[in-house]
Design an enzyme around this catalytic site. Structure first.
Site, PDB file in Angstrom:
ATOM      1  N   ASP A 231       0.836  -1.042  -0.290  1.00  0.00           N
ATOM      2  CA  ASP A 231       0.042  -0.066  -0.290  1.00  0.00           C
ATOM      3  C   ASP A 231       0.764   1.163   0.192  1.00  0.00           C
ATOM      4  O   ASP A 231       2.215   0.905   0.157  1.00  0.00           O
ATOM      5  CB  ASP A 231      -0.234  -0.052   1.416  1.00  0.00           C
ATOM      6  CG  ASP A 231       0.356  -0.259   2.951  1.00  0.00           C
ATOM      7  OD1 ASP A 231       0.659   0.206   2.958  1.00  0.00           O
ATOM      8  OD2 ASP A 231      -0.728  -1.258   3.374  1.00  0.00           O
TER       9      ASP A 231
ATOM     10  N   ASP B 203       1.535   4.744   1.487  1.00  0.00           N
ATOM     11  CA  ASP B 203       1.049   5.462   1.927  1.00  0.00           C
ATOM     12  C   ASP B 203       1.883   7.217   2.166  1.00  0.00           C
ATOM     13  O   ASP B 203       3.059   7.242   1.553  1.00  0.00           O
ATOM     14  CB  ASP B 203       2.439   5.314   4.258  1.00  0.00           C
ATOM     15  CG  ASP B 203       1.491   4.251   4.608  1.00  0.00           C
ATOM     16  OD1 ASP B 203       0.460   3.816   4.394  1.00  0.00           O
ATOM     17  OD2 ASP B 203       2.699   2.796   4.341  1.00  0.00           O
TER      18      ASP B 203
ATOM     19  N   ASP C 207       9.750   4.005  12.674  1.00  0.00           N
ATOM     20  CA  ASP C 207      11.166   3.145  13.682  1.00  0.00           C
ATOM     21  C   ASP C 207      12.019   2.741  12.312  1.00  0.00           C
ATOM     22  O   ASP C 207      12.900   3.439  13.596  1.00  0.00           O
ATOM     23  CB  ASP C 207       9.833   1.928  13.582  1.00  0.00           C
ATOM     24  CG  ASP C 207       9.127   1.649  12.424  1.00  0.00           C
ATOM     25  OD1 ASP C 207       9.671   1.711  10.968  1.00  0.00           O
ATOM     26  OD2 ASP C 207       8.203   0.608  12.418  1.00  0.00           O
TER      27      ASP C 207
HETATM   28  P1  ATP Z   1       3.727  -2.196   5.229  1.00  0.00           P
HETATM   29  O1  ATP Z   1       3.252  -1.653   4.420  1.00  0.00           O
HETATM   30  O2  ATP Z   1       4.134  -2.886   3.303  1.00  0.00           O
HETATM   31  O3  ATP Z   1       3.585  -3.779   6.505  1.00  0.00           O
HETATM   32  P2  ATP Z   1       5.361  -0.315   6.033  1.00  0.00           P
HETATM   33  O4  ATP Z   1       6.628   0.537   6.410  1.00  0.00           O
HETATM   34  O5  ATP Z   1       4.237   0.758   4.981  1.00  0.00           O
HETATM   35  O6  ATP Z   1       4.879  -1.453   5.518  1.00  0.00           O
HETATM   36  P3  ATP Z   1       2.593   0.575   7.825  1.00  0.00           P
HETATM   37  O7  ATP Z   1       2.497  -0.371   8.915  1.00  0.00           O
HETATM   38  O8  ATP Z   1       2.089   0.887   6.525  1.00  0.00           O
HETATM   39  O9  ATP Z   1       4.431  -0.330   7.903  1.00  0.00           O
HETATM   40  O10 ATP Z   1       3.449   2.142   8.167  1.00  0.00           O
HETATM   41  C1  ATP Z   1       3.999   3.089   7.597  1.00  0.00           C
HETATM   42  C2  ATP Z   1       5.195   3.642   7.673  1.00  0.00           C
HETATM   43  O11 ATP Z   1       4.828   4.241   8.947  1.00  0.00           O
HETATM   44  C3  ATP Z   1       5.862   2.944   8.582  1.00  0.00           C
HETATM   45  O12 ATP Z   1       6.721   2.939   6.824  1.00  0.00           O
HETATM   46  C4  ATP Z   1       6.733   3.590   9.443  1.00  0.00           C
HETATM   47  O13 ATP Z   1       7.358   5.002   8.932  1.00  0.00           O
HETATM   48  C5  ATP Z   1       5.925   4.390   9.824  1.00  0.00           C
HETATM   49  N1  ATP Z   1       4.889   3.509  10.991  1.00  0.00           N
HETATM   50  C6  ATP Z   1       4.486   2.183  11.642  1.00  0.00           C
HETATM   51  N2  ATP Z   1       4.888   2.442  12.127  1.00  0.00           N
HETATM   52  C7  ATP Z   1       5.975   2.197  13.115  1.00  0.00           C
HETATM   53  C8  ATP Z   1       5.208   2.475  14.698  1.00  0.00           C
HETATM   54  N3  ATP Z   1       5.106   1.176  15.059  1.00  0.00           N
HETATM   55  N4  ATP Z   1       6.141   3.290  15.159  1.00  0.00           N
HETATM   56  C9  ATP Z   1       7.334   4.098  14.265  1.00  0.00           C
HETATM   57  N5  ATP Z   1       6.662   3.947  13.182  1.00  0.00           N
HETATM   58  C10 ATP Z   1       5.879   3.338  12.223  1.00  0.00           C
HETATM   59 MG    MG Z   2       2.192   0.826   4.563  1.00  0.00          MG
END
Ligand code: ATP
Ligand code: MG
Length: 429
Positions: free
Chosen positions: A62, A64, A140
């Site tokens: 997805d 963001d 993170d």
């Molecule tokens: P995917 O969507 O592929 O699972 P993602 O890295 O995009 O991985 P998301 O959960 O969609 O993960 O979160 C988007 C972004 O928000 C992350 O890449 C990170 O930068 C931030 N993020 C999400 N959760 C946390 C957290 N618990 N602590 C700090 N930053 C976070």
């Molecule tokens: Mg994501």
């Protein structure tokens, strides 16, 4: 650049002609949101998994977006949007089945008097806005803190994330144990990303998991459900399981399984779990649907099986023994992971179906294949047969039987989603 010399927050800009992200690989909806935000005077960047995966030449799950507009300002720009979350307010913008998540730049909690912390340092609420450099540092992992700037198509790197991405290293931004204290779920995210991306967890990021694992006890069971599904539906569930055991984190998700594996690791049960996870990975990686019920049925089976065997030797028949064992194991599990009822019920149905496969004569056979959970229960039985927990001929018999008795077309395949509704994107932070 030497990693040790990298100054957190110091910006490196990678111009368009020096990276591989092209607008063609970004979803149209995400582009629409980026452009509408900038034309309305806000700053807007793609961030997180979208940027990370595109740089790794993978298809993002997805997209963001991060902006300097507040949730209310973003909400006002898009009819199809709503503000979600309390702990962390975000805007979800819906385009058919796709949801674009827009977060406002936030500052790190240490600079934010309005951040609420628990007694153990866990962030309970964080809605203090900041600028993009602050926003990068509160994310993170360095690999998750890269921004794709729609203004000039450059990549903005505030944490030396690009170098970590190139060396396939998963590194927490800042002091590792503090970052896990703020949000212990980051330990599960570390496991998931390491498995999914085939990254190595950087030394300090890795070491601190052993020190901080116990903090997962305080995480609400509903959030652990979400994270458990992401872990086991990542397409790399076998590696996830290995890493959870390596870091001793299984006890916080599946305590009964953890205890059993500590006491008497039954090889056949470990093989069963492994084989079931191999099958789940194959389904996920070929875009077939998988039900959370199946994962819970598999991971709780060793405990259910053992308890049912004990009850059976106390004179209970196999089905009542499994029914009781299933209820006991499930009610203990629900204290840790809030499994929605439709999935916990289906896991029980899968277990109770197992002795029924032994009867290959009479009317029950037709009744069995008519059940909505039949496919999942049959897969489960065949996986048991692959590892010698059930005679191989049973799986063969039921495979042949289904071929000669095609299931009614309308029968709901339990491993398909119930309704054809758009995938719901949950709040992620
Ligand atoms: P995917 O969507 O592929 O699972 P993602 O890295 O995009 O991985 P998301 O959960 O969609 O993960 O979160 C988007 C972004 O928000 C992350 O890449 C990170 O930068 C931030 N993020 C999400 N959760 C946390 C957290 N618990 N602590 C700090 N930053 C976070
Ligand atoms: Mg994501």
């Amino acid at each position: 650049m030497n990693k040790k010399e990298a100054i957190p927050g110091k910006l490196t800009i990678i111009p368009r002609d020096q990276h591989n992200i092209s607008r063609k690989s970004i979803s149209k909806s995400a582009l629409k949101v980026l452009y509408r935000l900038t034309s309305s005077g806000y700053r807007a960047c793609l961030v997180g998994g979208g940027v990370r995966d595109l740089l790794l030449k993978k298809q993002p799950k997805d997209f963001d977006i991060a902006t300097d507009g507040t949730p209310e300002q973003v909400r006002a720009l898009f009819k199809n949007s709503r503000i979600i979350g309390r702990r962390f307010r975000l805007v979800h913008i819906r385009f058919g089945r796709e949801i674009i998540e827009v977060a406002t730049f936030r500052s790190h909690y240490a600079d934010s008097p309005r951040t609420e912390l628990s007694s153990q340092g866990r962030i309970l609420r964080d809605n203090t806005f900041g600028d993009i450099a602050d926003d990068a540092l509160r994310r993170d992992f360095t690999a998750n803190a890269l921004y794709y700037d729609i203004e000039n198509y450059s990549i903005l790197d505030y944490t030396n994330g690009l170098a970590d991405l190139e060396s396939r290293s998963l590194r927490l931004i800042g002091e590792a144990s503090t970052r896990y204290q703020e949000d212990p779920v980051r330990m599960l995210r570390a496991v998931r990303f390491a498995a999914k991306l085939d990254f190595e967890i950087e030394q300090e990021t890795s070491r601190a998991i052993f020190e901080c694992g116990y903090l997962l006890r305080d995480i609400p069971a509903a959030r652990l459900f979400e994270e458990t599904i992401k872990l086991f539906h990542s397409g790399k569930a076998t590696r996830v399981f290995e890493l959870l055991r390596h870091y001793d984190l299984l006890q916080y998700l599946f305590p009964a399984l953890d205890e059993l594996l500590r006491k008497e690791p039954v090889e056949a049960m470990l093989d069963f779990i492994d084989q079931a996870l191999v099958n789940t990975d194959a389904r996920v990686n070929s875009d077939q649907h998988v039900s959370p019920a199946f994962i819970f049925a598999v991971l709780l089976w060793p405990a259910v099986h053992q308890r049912a065997a004990a009850l059976q030797s106390d004179q209970l028949k196999s089905i009542p023994a499994l029914t009781q064992a299933g209820s006991e194991v499930m009610s203990r599990q629900l204290k840790h992971i809030a499994i929605p009822r439709r999935f916990s019920q289906m896991a029980r149905d899968i277990w109770i179906a197992q002795p029924k496969f032994e009867r290959t004569k009479g009317k029950q056979t037709m009744r069995l294949i008519a059940h909505p959970w039949f496919r999942a229960a049959y897969d489960f039985m065949c996986i048991q047969s692959m590892v010698g927990l059930v005679p191989a001929k049973l799986c063969r018999w039921w495979t042949d039987f289904q071929q000669s008795h095609p299931v009614h077309e309308k029968q709901h395949n339990p491993r398909e989603p119930r309704r054809n509704r758009p995938a719901r994107k949950r709040q992620t932070n």
